[in-house]
Design an enzyme around this catalytic site. Structure first.
Site, PDB file in Angstrom:
ATOM      1  N   CYS A   2       0.859  -1.178   0.000  1.00 36.42           N
ATOM      2  CA  CYS A   2       0.000   0.000   0.000  1.00 36.42           C
ATOM      3  C   CYS A   2       0.898   1.232   0.000  1.00 36.42           C
ATOM      4  O   CYS A   2       1.537   1.532   1.003  1.00 36.42           O
ATOM      5  CB  CYS A   2      -0.914  -0.001   1.229  1.00 36.42           C
ATOM      6  SG  CYS A   2      -2.000   1.444   1.333  1.00 36.42           S
ATOM      7  N   GLU A 157      -3.423   0.613  -6.541  1.00 42.25           N
ATOM      8  CA  GLU A 157      -2.450  -0.422  -6.876  1.00 42.25           C
ATOM      9  C   GLU A 157      -2.292  -0.461  -8.393  1.00 42.25           C
ATOM     10  O   GLU A 157      -3.214  -0.083  -9.128  1.00 42.25           O
ATOM     11  CB  GLU A 157      -2.920  -1.778  -6.342  1.00 42.25           C
ATOM     12  CG  GLU A 157      -1.831  -2.835  -6.285  1.00 42.25           C
ATOM     13  CD  GLU A 157      -0.622  -2.363  -5.502  1.00 42.25           C
ATOM     14  OE1 GLU A 157       0.337  -1.887  -6.155  1.00 42.25           O
ATOM     15  OE2 GLU A 157      -0.642  -2.453  -4.266  1.00 42.25           O
TER      16      GLU A 157
END
Length: 418
Positions: A2, A157
């Site tokens: 992340c 992402e």
């Protein structure tokens, strides 16, 4: 992993979105507390100098300890965002399951770290579950019960294709209304810090109509720590996001994902370090299949791009449409950073300069004093007794003499010795 998030709610909205049921069964808003100000914190450190020097140092530490939270559609490590934690970390009289919101810097700085803390922001933004108990940077906060919940609208992402291109995706909890409705909030190109009261007490929600009706925030498990400047001053509060192997539903996108705390009970158990020991809390750290995602604009790739269209779904393979937000942000970015020329452009510029020089041989180009001196030495000299003597003693030496110079035997001019 992340490494990029969106967090667009102001402090009051964040409190309402984090409404919970306390041990008395009442629905309450969590406390809000900013980090310590310049006159709080490490009172046991070195004594501050008096007078003007103390004032300057205190102002410097104020800047280190009280960075502002900016709601944004594109946040990177070292940004300050609100995290949820037990109120007992700041108030010894509070119950360990009482909740509090505090802005902290993303990127863990261990309490024992020596040196500049800014260098750790991008190295400590994530913490792998598999090795966290074996690394002092993470095991110490875990043993001290310094567990927190990192809040965000969602995170980004990137899917890497076979040709090396990276397509960003926005990942979030499934919502009752489309998450892209947040994009209607278009922040200014240069956002102002939101108003942040130093402290807001826990507040009961008495009216059902005042319950939060907005989107559900993504709740990720994290650890936090506080670092004291060696010269004294308020502590720096930082956090890291715990990651696990991606669930089967998300592994096509990336092999890692944040540890998600889906239920309110999971959040309570993770934060309540007074009742739930670390060994029991770690059972909550696992991959969850409760997330959804969609592809978004490659504008997200630029960490300085903060447009609200960062989270708007796109059709991969089709040209991206320029929205009013993207045009405004693009114009702002163009003012601050001009794009570097490509290789072809550089070659064209070099060729143009070469042609210009060749077509203008009489043009005098400025150069360094040393090169100018060398150029003057290679130019024709005036005929003097010295040049005649050099020609006679060194027949192989060619001495350039300006035409029309006085012949040999003429009274030589006095030369200045430099």
């Amino acid at each position: 992993m992340c490494g990029r998030t969106a967090c667009t709610l102001d402090p009051n909205q964040t409190r309402r979105a984090c409404t919970y049921t306390n041990r008395q069964g009442r629905r309450v808003l969590p406390r809000w507390r900013n980090g310590p100000s310049g006159n709080q914190g490490n009172t046991g450190g070195k004594q501050q100098q008096q007078g003007k020097q103390q004032g300057k140092q205190q102002a410097l530490q104020e800047g280190k300890g009280r960075r502002k939270y900016y709601p944004s559609f594109n946040l990177t490590p070292t940004a300050v965002t609100p995290v949820l934690l037990s109120a007992k970390h700041f108030d010894s009289e509070a119950a360990s399951d009482d909740r509090q919101l505090t802005p902290m810097q993303w990127g863990l700085v261990p309490s024992w770290h020596k040196g500049d803390p800014t260098a750790l922001g991008y190295k400590m933004n994530n913490c792998r579950r598999e090795g966290m108990t074996g690394k002092r940077s993470f095991s110490r906060p875990l043993d001290k019960g310094q567990r927190c919940v990192v809040l965000a609208d969602g995170y980004y992402e990137w899917l890497t294709s076979k040709d090396g291109k990276k397509q960003p995706y926005f990942i979030y909890f499934p919502q009752a209304t489309p998450i892209e409705s947040l994009a209607s909030k278009t922040p200014p190109a240069e956002p102002e810090p939101v108003e942040q009261p130093d402290c807001l007490a826990e507040e009961e929600v008495t009216d059902e109509g005042s319950e939060w009706k907005g989107h559900k925030l993504l709740t990720m498990a994290g650890l936090f720590d506080r670092w004291f400047p060696p010269e004294g001053g308020p502590p720096l509060y930082t956090y890291t996001v715990i990651t696990v192997e991606a669930a089967s539903s998300m592994s096509w996108l990336h092999n890692r994902m944040p540890a998600i705390l889906e239920s309110d009970q999971a959040i309570n158990d993770w934060l309540d370090y007074g009742t739930v020991p670390a060994s029991k809390a770690l059972e909550l750290i696992k991959a969850e299949t409760c997330l959804t995602c969609h592809p978004v604009s490659t504008q997200v790739n630029n960490s300085r791009y903060k447009g609200s269209d960062c989270i708007v779904p796109i059709d991969v393979g089709k040209p991206e449409k320029q929205t009013a937000s993207s045009k405004m942000m693009g114009a702002w970015l163009a003012k601050g950073a001009k794009p570097s020329p490509s290789k072809d452009t550089k070659q064209e510029v070099k060729q143009e300069i070469k042609l210009e020089v060749e077509s203008s041989p009489q043009k005098v180009l400025r150069s360094s004093p040393r090169k100018q001196e060398q150029g003057l030495r290679s130019s024709p000299r005036k005929r003097t007794a010295m040049t005649d003597w050099l020609s006679k003693t060194n027949p192989g030496l060619k001495v350039k003499v300006e035409p029309g110079a006085p012949a040999a035997g003429s009274p030589p001019k006095k030369a200045k010795i430099r």
